[in-house]
Design a protein around this motif. Structure first.
Motif, PDB file in Angstrom:
ATOM      1  N   CYS A  16       5.835  11.310  96.962  1.00 46.95           N
ATOM      2  CA  CYS A  16       7.114  10.863  96.392  1.00 46.95           C
ATOM      3  C   CYS A  16       7.131  10.973  94.866  1.00 46.95           C
ATOM      4  O   CYS A  16       8.190  10.917  94.247  1.00 46.95           O
ATOM      5  CB  CYS A  16       7.410   9.428  96.811  1.00 46.95           C
ATOM      6  SG  CYS A  16       6.312   8.191  96.084  1.00 46.95           S
ATOM      7  N   ASN A  17       5.943  11.086  94.263  1.00 43.03           N
ATOM      8  CA  ASN A  17       5.795  11.179  92.805  1.00 43.03           C
ATOM      9  C   ASN A  17       6.210   9.903  92.072  1.00 43.03           C
ATOM     10  O   ASN A  17       6.473   9.927  90.872  1.00 43.03           O
ATOM     11  CB  ASN A  17       6.567  12.383  92.239  1.00 43.03           C
ATOM     12  CG  ASN A  17       5.827  13.686  92.456  1.00 43.03           C
ATOM     13  OD1 ASN A  17       4.893  14.013  91.749  1.00 43.03           O
ATOM     14  ND2 ASN A  17       6.238  14.433  93.484  1.00 43.03           N
ATOM     15  N   GLY A  18       6.255   8.782  92.793  1.00 43.92           N
ATOM     16  CA  GLY A  18       6.547   7.504  92.159  1.00 43.92           C
ATOM     17  C   GLY A  18       5.496   7.134  91.133  1.00 43.92           C
ATOM     18  O   GLY A  18       5.799   6.559  90.081  1.00 43.92           O
ATOM     19  N   PRO A 149      -3.134  -0.650  86.652  1.00 43.74           N
ATOM     20  CA  PRO A 149      -2.350   0.501  86.206  1.00 43.74           C
ATOM     21  C   PRO A 149      -0.989   0.577  86.900  1.00 43.74           C
ATOM     22  O   PRO A 149      -0.871   0.283  88.090  1.00 43.74           O
ATOM     23  CB  PRO A 149      -3.232   1.694  86.578  1.00 43.74           C
ATOM     24  CG  PRO A 149      -4.623   1.153  86.528  1.00 43.74           C
ATOM     25  CD  PRO A 149      -4.504  -0.255  87.031  1.00 43.74           C
ATOM     26  N   ALA A 150       0.021   1.002  86.144  1.00 44.23           N
ATOM     27  CA  ALA A 150       1.393   1.056  86.651  1.00 44.23           C
ATOM     28  C   ALA A 150       1.516   1.995  87.848  1.00 44.23           C
ATOM     29  O   ALA A 150       2.292   1.731  88.770  1.00 44.23           O
ATOM     30  CB  ALA A 150       2.335   1.495  85.539  1.00 44.23           C
ATOM     31  N   CYS A 151       0.758   3.084  87.845  1.00 45.45           N
ATOM     32  CA  CYS A 151       0.853   4.061  88.937  1.00 45.45           C
ATOM     33  C   CYS A 151       0.494   3.434  90.279  1.00 45.45           C
ATOM     34  O   CYS A 151       1.180   3.633  91.284  1.00 45.45           O
ATOM     35  CB  CYS A 151      -0.049   5.257  88.655  1.00 45.45           C
ATOM     36  SG  CYS A 151      -1.779   4.840  88.346  1.00 45.45           S
ATOM     37  N   ALA A 152      -0.578   2.644  90.292  1.00 45.37           N
ATOM     38  CA  ALA A 152      -1.019   2.008  91.538  1.00 45.37           C
ATOM     39  C   ALA A 152      -0.072   0.894  91.959  1.00 45.37           C
ATOM     40  O   ALA A 152       0.213   0.721  93.156  1.00 45.37           O
ATOM     41  CB  ALA A 152      -2.436   1.468  91.374  1.00 45.37           C
ATOM     42  N   GLU A 153       0.428   0.141  90.998  1.00 47.07           N
ATOM     43  CA  GLU A 153       1.357  -0.941  91.330  1.00 47.07           C
ATOM     44  C   GLU A 153       2.670  -0.398  91.871  1.00 47.07           C
ATOM     45  O   GLU A 153       3.325  -1.038  92.685  1.00 47.07           O
ATOM     46  CB  GLU A 153       1.611  -1.826  90.107  1.00 47.07           C
ATOM     47  CG  GLU A 153       0.457  -2.753  89.787  1.00 47.07           C
ATOM     48  CD  GLU A 153       0.874  -3.933  88.939  1.00 47.07           C
ATOM     49  OE1 GLU A 153       2.029  -3.948  88.453  1.00 47.07           O
ATOM     50  OE2 GLU A 153       0.043  -4.842  88.772  1.00 47.07           O
ATOM     51  N   MET A 154       3.073   0.795  91.430  1.00 45.32           N
ATOM     52  CA  MET A 154       4.351   1.371  91.843  1.00 45.32           C
ATOM     53  C   MET A 154       4.261   2.095  93.187  1.00 45.32           C
ATOM     54  O   MET A 154       5.278   2.321  93.836  1.00 45.32           O
ATOM     55  CB  MET A 154       4.845   2.353  90.762  1.00 45.32           C
ATOM     56  CG  MET A 154       6.214   2.932  91.012  1.00 45.32           C
ATOM     57  SD  MET A 154       7.517   1.686  91.131  1.00 45.32           S
ATOM     58  CE  MET A 154       7.564   1.080  89.451  1.00 45.32           C
ATOM     59  N   CYS A 155       3.060   2.444  93.640  1.00 45.10           N
ATOM     60  CA  CYS A 155       2.896   3.229  94.871  1.00 45.10           C
ATOM     61  C   CYS A 155       3.474   2.474  96.070  1.00 45.10           C
ATOM     62  O   CYS A 155       2.964   1.431  96.465  1.00 45.10           O
ATOM     63  CB  CYS A 155       1.420   3.543  95.106  1.00 45.10           C
ATOM     64  SG  CYS A 155       1.133   4.581  96.565  1.00 45.10           S
TER      65      CYS A 155
END
Length: 205
Positions: A16-18, A149-155
Protein backbone atom coordinates in the motif's frame (compact mmCIF):
# COMPACT_ATOMS: atom_id res chain seq x y z
CA UNK A 1 19.68 -1.41 26.51
CA UNK A 2 17.27 -2.28 23.70
CA UNK A 3 18.82 -3.09 20.31
CA UNK A 4 16.52 -1.56 17.69
CA UNK A 5 15.70 -3.62 14.60
CA UNK A 6 13.32 -3.72 11.63
CA UNK A 7 11.56 -6.74 10.16
CA UNK A 8 8.95 -6.83 7.40
CA UNK A 9 6.46 -9.71 7.34
CA UNK A 10 6.02 -10.36 3.63
CA UNK A 11 2.94 -12.50 4.34
CA UNK A 12 1.18 -9.35 5.57
CA UNK A 13 2.59 -6.60 3.33
CA UNK A 14 -0.07 -5.46 0.82
CA UNK A 15 2.15 -2.96 -1.05
CA UNK A 16 0.00 0.00 0.00
CA UNK A 17 3.07 2.25 0.43
CA UNK A 18 1.62 3.70 3.63
CA UNK A 19 5.05 3.33 5.27
CA UNK A 20 6.69 5.31 2.46
CA UNK A 21 4.13 8.10 2.71
CA UNK A 22 4.33 8.23 6.52
CA UNK A 23 8.11 8.57 6.39
CA UNK A 24 8.09 11.35 3.79
CA UNK A 25 5.36 13.25 5.65
CA UNK A 26 6.89 12.87 9.12
CA UNK A 27 10.32 14.12 8.11
CA UNK A 28 9.39 16.45 5.23
CA UNK A 29 11.79 14.56 2.98
CA UNK A 30 12.63 16.40 -0.26
CA UNK A 31 11.35 15.31 -3.65
CA UNK A 32 13.41 12.53 -5.22
CA UNK A 33 14.46 10.92 -1.92
CA UNK A 34 12.76 7.88 -0.40
CA UNK A 35 14.18 6.74 2.90
CA UNK A 36 11.82 3.78 2.68
CA UNK A 37 10.41 1.98 -0.36
CA UNK A 38 8.29 -1.08 -1.06
CA UNK A 39 9.87 -3.72 -3.30
CA UNK A 40 7.98 -6.58 -4.96
CA UNK A 41 9.86 -9.87 -5.33
CA UNK A 42 8.92 -12.37 -8.06
CA UNK A 43 6.49 -9.84 -9.52
CA UNK A 44 3.65 -11.43 -11.48
CA UNK A 45 4.56 -15.05 -10.78
CA UNK A 46 3.44 -17.54 -8.10
CA UNK A 47 5.12 -16.74 -4.81
CA UNK A 48 5.05 -12.97 -5.35
CA UNK A 49 5.85 -11.06 -2.16
CA UNK A 50 6.27 -7.41 -1.22
CA UNK A 51 8.64 -6.10 1.43
CA UNK A 52 9.20 -2.66 2.89
CA UNK A 53 12.89 -1.75 2.62
CA UNK A 54 14.99 0.92 4.32
CA UNK A 55 18.21 1.11 6.31
CA UNK A 56 18.23 -1.97 8.55
CA UNK A 57 20.70 -0.44 11.04
CA UNK A 58 22.97 -3.44 10.68
CA UNK A 59 24.95 -4.97 13.53
CA UNK A 60 28.11 -4.75 11.40
CA UNK A 61 27.16 -1.90 9.06
CA UNK A 62 29.08 -1.89 5.74
CA UNK A 63 28.43 1.85 5.35
CA UNK A 64 30.41 2.53 8.53
CA UNK A 65 33.29 0.37 7.32
CA UNK A 66 33.75 2.11 3.96
CA UNK A 67 33.11 5.75 4.88
CA UNK A 68 36.46 7.58 4.40
CA UNK A 69 35.52 10.41 6.79
CA UNK A 70 33.81 8.21 9.41
CA UNK A 71 30.58 10.19 9.37
CA UNK A 72 28.54 7.13 10.41
CA UNK A 73 28.07 6.26 14.07
CA UNK A 74 25.95 3.90 16.17
CA UNK A 75 23.75 5.04 19.07
CA UNK A 76 23.36 3.19 22.36
CA UNK A 77 20.16 1.65 20.92
CA UNK A 78 22.06 0.25 17.93
CA UNK A 79 20.68 2.78 15.43
CA UNK A 80 23.15 3.64 12.65
CA UNK A 81 23.15 7.38 11.97
CA UNK A 82 25.38 9.73 10.02
CA UNK A 83 26.64 13.25 10.47
CA UNK A 84 25.79 15.39 7.45
CA UNK A 85 28.28 18.05 8.51
CA UNK A 86 31.08 15.49 8.14
CA UNK A 87 29.71 13.71 5.03
CA UNK A 88 31.50 14.58 1.77
CA UNK A 89 28.95 12.90 -0.52
CA UNK A 90 31.43 10.42 -2.00
CA UNK A 91 28.77 7.70 -2.30
CA UNK A 92 30.88 4.79 -1.03
CA UNK A 93 28.17 3.95 1.50
CA UNK A 94 25.53 3.64 -1.22
CA UNK A 95 27.65 1.05 -3.03
CA UNK A 96 28.44 -0.89 0.15
CA UNK A 97 24.89 -1.06 1.55
CA UNK A 98 23.11 -4.34 0.65
CA UNK A 99 19.74 -2.60 1.07
CA UNK A 100 20.40 0.49 -1.05
CA UNK A 101 19.61 2.76 1.89
CA UNK A 102 21.99 5.75 1.53
CA UNK A 103 20.95 8.05 -1.33
CA UNK A 104 22.17 11.16 -3.09
CA UNK A 105 19.55 13.88 -2.82
CA UNK A 106 19.52 15.53 -6.24
CA UNK A 107 18.85 19.23 -6.62
CA UNK A 108 18.51 21.27 -9.77
CA UNK A 109 18.22 20.25 -13.40
CA UNK A 110 21.46 18.34 -13.48
CA UNK A 111 21.03 16.46 -10.21
CA UNK A 112 23.85 18.10 -8.28
CA UNK A 113 24.99 15.72 -5.57
CA UNK A 114 24.73 16.75 -1.96
CA UNK A 115 25.12 15.08 1.42
CA UNK A 116 23.97 11.48 1.66
CA UNK A 117 20.53 10.85 3.17
CA UNK A 118 19.06 7.70 4.71
CA UNK A 119 16.57 6.29 7.21
CA UNK A 120 17.32 7.35 10.78
CA UNK A 121 14.92 4.92 12.55
CA UNK A 122 13.23 8.23 13.49
CA UNK A 123 16.16 8.89 15.85
CA UNK A 124 17.28 12.27 14.48
CA UNK A 125 20.96 13.08 14.29
CA UNK A 126 23.90 14.46 16.28
CA UNK A 127 22.20 17.80 16.99
CA UNK A 128 20.22 18.45 20.18
CA UNK A 129 17.13 16.25 20.43
CA UNK A 130 14.05 17.99 19.09
CA UNK A 131 15.98 21.03 17.84
CA UNK A 132 15.15 22.86 14.63
CA UNK A 133 18.61 22.06 13.25
CA UNK A 134 18.07 18.35 13.87
CA UNK A 135 14.69 18.37 12.14
CA UNK A 136 15.99 20.32 9.15
CA UNK A 137 18.83 17.85 8.49
CA UNK A 138 17.46 14.52 9.73
CA UNK A 139 13.75 14.85 10.41
CA UNK A 140 11.76 14.31 13.57
CA UNK A 141 13.36 12.47 16.50
CA UNK A 142 10.50 10.21 17.56
CA UNK A 143 12.70 7.88 19.61
CA UNK A 144 13.56 10.70 22.01
CA UNK A 145 9.80 11.19 22.44
CA UNK A 146 9.35 7.54 23.38
CA UNK A 147 7.73 6.66 20.04
CA UNK A 148 8.52 4.07 17.38
CA UNK A 149 9.35 4.93 13.75
CA UNK A 150 6.42 6.47 11.86
CA UNK A 151 6.60 3.85 9.10
CA UNK A 152 5.93 0.97 11.49
CA UNK A 153 3.23 2.82 13.41
CA UNK A 154 1.42 3.66 10.15
CA UNK A 155 1.51 0.10 8.72
CA UNK A 156 -2.16 -0.89 8.53
CA UNK A 157 -1.51 -4.65 8.44
CA UNK A 158 1.35 -4.52 10.99
CA UNK A 159 3.60 -6.12 8.41
CA UNK A 160 6.42 -3.72 9.28
CA UNK A 161 7.69 -4.21 12.82
CA UNK A 162 10.21 -1.95 14.54
CA UNK A 163 11.61 -1.75 18.04
CA UNK A 164 13.58 -3.90 20.46
CA UNK A 165 15.09 -6.72 18.40
CA UNK A 166 14.16 -9.47 20.86
CA UNK A 167 10.53 -8.36 21.00
CA UNK A 168 10.28 -7.94 17.22
CA UNK A 169 11.72 -11.44 16.69
CA UNK A 170 9.31 -12.94 19.24
CA UNK A 171 6.27 -11.31 17.59
CA UNK A 172 7.34 -12.51 14.16
CA UNK A 173 8.14 -16.01 15.42
CA UNK A 174 4.70 -16.29 17.08
CA UNK A 175 3.03 -15.33 13.79
CA UNK A 176 4.99 -17.95 11.86
CA UNK A 177 4.13 -20.71 14.33
CA UNK A 178 0.46 -19.73 14.32
CA UNK A 179 0.06 -19.63 10.53
CA UNK A 180 2.54 -22.43 9.82
CA UNK A 181 4.38 -20.67 6.99
CA UNK A 182 6.29 -17.57 5.96
CA UNK A 183 9.36 -17.89 8.18
CA UNK A 184 11.56 -15.94 5.76
CA UNK A 185 12.35 -12.58 7.35
CA UNK A 186 13.85 -10.79 4.37
CA UNK A 187 17.16 -9.12 5.20
CA UNK A 188 17.28 -10.24 8.85
CA UNK A 189 20.32 -12.51 8.51
CA UNK A 190 22.19 -10.03 6.30
CA UNK A 191 21.59 -7.09 8.64
CA UNK A 192 21.98 -8.71 12.02
CA UNK A 193 24.11 -11.78 11.34
CA UNK A 194 21.65 -14.08 13.08
CA UNK A 195 19.14 -16.78 12.20
CA UNK A 196 15.85 -15.80 10.62
CA UNK A 197 13.51 -14.13 13.08
CA UNK A 198 10.72 -16.61 12.39
CA UNK A 199 12.64 -19.85 12.76
CA UNK A 200 11.89 -21.94 15.86
CA UNK A 201 14.55 -21.44 18.52
CA UNK A 202 16.13 -18.71 16.39
CA UNK A 203 18.98 -16.92 18.09
CA UNK A 204 18.18 -13.53 19.57
CA UNK A 205 20.61 -10.74 18.92
Amino acid sequence: MARMKFVCDSERCIECNGCVTACKNEHEIPWGVNRRRVVTLNDGVPGERSVSVACMHCSDAPCMAVCPVQCFYRTDEGVVLHNKDTCIGCGYCSYACPFGAPQFPASGQFGVRGKMDKCTFCAGGPEENGSEAEFEKYGRNRLSEGKLPACAEMCSTKALLAGDGDMVADIFRTRVVKRGKGAEAWGWGTAYGSRQAGQPNGGKS
